[in-house]
Design an enzyme around this catalytic site. Structure first.
Site: not given
Length: 283
Positions: A50, A119, A160
């Site tokens: 990331e 995301k 994440c």
């Protein structure tokens, strides 16, 4: 020899735990060099971490943001084609139509952009005395699932914080994914507590391989990443795990083993769909 229509049962996955600096061009050069190194070691799918091209932090996202396609993703496309491998481009701050996203771009062996994952779940947390972080100060959330097909298996993507939401992994498993990849940068509070636990949970719950690619740890950074990029099997075993330094982690993914586990413990056919369901609201 691979028979037509039959997926290859094994492949090598590499996770690049990059030491991210404040110099974007340097990050890109080193990332591409490590992708080439992983390819030489036989990796067929390679993932970056990331925020691989910029420091992680809301104050950095606007400064480092790029359009896709743009300079960073162009370099990933070129190295994917050069090495004839799949490159999962960790994530970069993406700018589009006046908004910023935390975005992972994936490129195929011919350099084609296969999918772009924004995301979905923004990292807005507050652990008193330890860490407060608000991605939503600068970023907007994505709104679509992201999978891509390879000759080996289908792969599902998260970034994440997405890993904490088990429904996403369940949707990916329903759609036939056998590998889930989460580029991520957990911190020194959540990392030791949940990083490996969440990966093993997602793997066992869905009988899939789970891989997480973290930046290397930089104690001087404003946000210190946990490191420990990891690959977990569908049985919940940790197959490979990095320390905190810049490195490449390799794991040989065996889809026959996955099939055996699903046969031994057939949770998919035993779900009580008369009592519960996890369903996608969008395609």
């Amino acid at each position: 020899m691979v028979l037509p229509g039959r997926a290859m049962a094994t492949f090598r996955l590499a996770l690049i735990q990059l030491q991210v600096s404040s110099i974007k061009s340097e990050n890109l050069t080193r990332a591409c060099g490590l992708i080439r190194e992983a390819s030489k070691q036989g990796a067929q799918i390679v993932s970056l971490p990331e925020c691989f091209n910029s420091p992680y932090g809301t104050k950095y996202f606007p400064e480092y943001a790029e359009k896709i396609p743009g300079d960073s993703t162009q370099k990933l496309s070129e190295v994917a084609k050069e090495c004839s491998i799949y490159v999962i481009g960790g994530s970069i701050p993406e700018k589009d139509a006046g908004k910023l996203y935390n975005t992972c771009a994936v490129f195929g062996p011919d350099g084609t952009l296969l999918v772009k994952h924004r995301k979905l779940h923004l990292f807005d947390i507050d652990v008193p005395g330890k860490i407060t972080f608000q991605e939503s100060e600068t970023l907007s959330p994505g709104d679509s699932f992201s999978t891509f097909d390879t000759p080996y298996c289908s792969v599902g993507l998260g970034i994440c914080y997405d890993i904490r939401f088990s429904e996403l992994a369940q949707i990916y498993a329903q759609r036939g994914c056998q590998l889930l990849v989460y580029p991520g940068a957990f911190n020194l509070t959540t990392g030791p507590a949940h990083w490996e636990l969440l990966q093993r949970g997602r793997a066992v719950d869905n009988q899939v391989y789970v891989a997480t690619a973290s930046p290397a740890r930089d104690e001087k950074a404003s946000y210190v990443a946990w490191g420990h990029s990891t690959v977990v099997s569908p049985w919940g075993e940790v197959l490979a795990k990095a320390g905190t330094e810049e490195t490449i982690v390799y794991a040989d993914i065996d889809l026959k083993k996955l099939a055996e586990i699903r046969q031994q413990i057939p949770i998919f056919s035993q779900k009580r769909s008369d009592l519960y369901a996890v369903e996608a609201k969008k395609s």
